[in-house]
Scaffold this motif. Structure first.
Motif, PDB file in Angstrom:
ATOM      1  N   GLY A   1      83.847   7.494  15.283  1.00  0.00           N
ATOM      2  CA  GLY A   1      83.795   7.306  16.718  1.00  0.00           C
ATOM      3  C   GLY A   1      83.420   8.599  17.427  1.00  0.00           C
ATOM      4  O   GLY A   1      83.946   9.666  17.114  1.00  0.00           O
ATOM      5  N   LEU A   2      82.495   8.495  18.374  1.00  0.00           N
ATOM      6  CA  LEU A   2      82.074   9.651  19.157  1.00  0.00           C
ATOM      7  C   LEU A   2      82.587   9.576  20.589  1.00  0.00           C
ATOM      8  O   LEU A   2      82.656  10.586  21.280  1.00  0.00           O
TER       9      LEU A   2
ATOM     10  N   GLN B   1      79.730   5.039  18.478  1.00  0.00           N
ATOM     11  CA  GLN B   1      79.958   5.424  17.090  1.00  0.00           C
ATOM     12  C   GLN B   1      78.750   6.220  16.615  1.00  0.00           C
ATOM     13  O   GLN B   1      77.639   6.042  17.130  1.00  0.00           O
ATOM     14  N   GLY B   2      78.955   7.012  15.629  1.00  0.00           N
ATOM     15  CA  GLY B   2      77.854   7.696  14.973  1.00  0.00           C
ATOM     16  C   GLY B   2      77.828   7.323  13.511  1.00  0.00           C
ATOM     17  O   GLY B   2      78.876   7.234  12.873  1.00  0.00           O
ATOM     18  N   LYS B   3      76.630   7.075  12.985  1.00  0.00           N
ATOM     19  CA  LYS B   3      76.470   6.827  11.550  1.00  0.00           C
ATOM     20  C   LYS B   3      75.987   8.150  10.940  1.00  0.00           C
ATOM     21  O   LYS B   3      74.972   8.699  11.372  1.00  0.00           O
TER      22      LYS B   3
ATOM     23  N   GLN C   1      72.306   7.925  13.180  1.00  0.00           N
ATOM     24  CA  GLN C   1      72.118   6.833  14.136  1.00  0.00           C
ATOM     25  C   GLN C   1      73.273   6.818  15.131  1.00  0.00           C
ATOM     26  O   GLN C   1      74.421   7.074  14.768  1.00  0.00           O
ATOM     27  N   ILE C   2      72.948   6.500  16.375  1.00  0.00           N
ATOM     28  CA  ILE C   2      73.960   6.308  17.414  1.00  0.00           C
ATOM     29  C   ILE C   2      74.143   4.803  17.600  1.00  0.00           C
ATOM     30  O   ILE C   2      73.175   4.072  17.766  1.00  0.00           O
ATOM     31  N   ILE C   3      75.388   4.357  17.571  1.00  0.00           N
ATOM     32  CA  ILE C   3      75.697   2.928  17.671  1.00  0.00           C
ATOM     33  C   ILE C   3      76.562   2.710  18.912  1.00  0.00           C
ATOM     34  O   ILE C   3      77.633   3.302  19.045  1.00  0.00           O
TER      35      ILE C   3
END
Length: 190
Positions: free
Chosen positions: A119-120, A168-170, A183-185
């Protein structure tokens, strides 16, 4: 004089027995190859762990407290034995348990192509994002873990964090203790 000598002999035994009384149990713990953000005493990075019979399952829980004696590095899965020790008079916001490394069973690196999500931003925890930009160090997760990314992803990171509530960040591991944002989710909720 003889009483004083007996006291000096007895004191270490008294203190040792007090510490033994605080011992609660021994746990076998698997620690995941990355930490995640959670809200405890403020926002912090926490271990993802599996304890005893959970090991090998898909169930992970959070461990907020450090493990004394463990030199944790991102990118490795740890199997350890820890002693769980009761803290008799914990601070107001502190834990009533202490975890002490008893044995390092294994430290296994994960492949660099293994992806994971962190989580970002989560407005349920904080209105602020968990990512900070430091002029010299670049992006960091809670000012602790360096984040690398290509120009396109880096350019969309802050606008997304400013405009969205749950981000979220992958990631994957880079191998030098930093993580690479692939990736930014954006999600509607956590």
């Amino acid at each position: 004089m003889k009483r004083l000598q007996l006291l000096w002999i007895a004191l270490p035994l008294i203190f040792a027995s007090c510490e033994e009384e605080n011992f609660l149990r021994e746990e076998q713990v698997r620690i995941d190859h990355y930490q995640t953000v959670a809200s405890g005493e403020g926002l912090q990075l926490v271990y993802r762990v599996q304890i005893d019979e959970q090991i090998g399952s898909d169930n992970w829980s959070y461990r907020y407290d450090p493990i004394e004696g463990l030199d944790y590095e991102w990118g490795y899965v740890y199997d350890v034995k820890v002693e769980v020790i009761k803290v008799n008079d914990p601070p107001a916001d502190g834990s009533s348990r202490r975890y002490k490394l008893k044995e390092l069973i294994s430290k296994t690196p994960v492949e660099s192509n293994v992806s994971f999500e962190i989580g970002l931003k989560n407005v349920d925890y904080s209105s602020e994002s968990f990512v900070q930009l430091h002029i010299e160090e670049g992006y960091q997760l809670l000012s602790e873990v360096p984040i690398a990314c290509d120009a396109e992803v880096c350019n969309e990171l802050y606008p997304t964090l400013e405009s969205e509530s749950y981000v979220q960040g992958k990631f994957h591991h880079v191998g030098d203790g930093s993580i690479y944002l692939d990736q930014i989710i954006v999600s509607a909720m956590k």
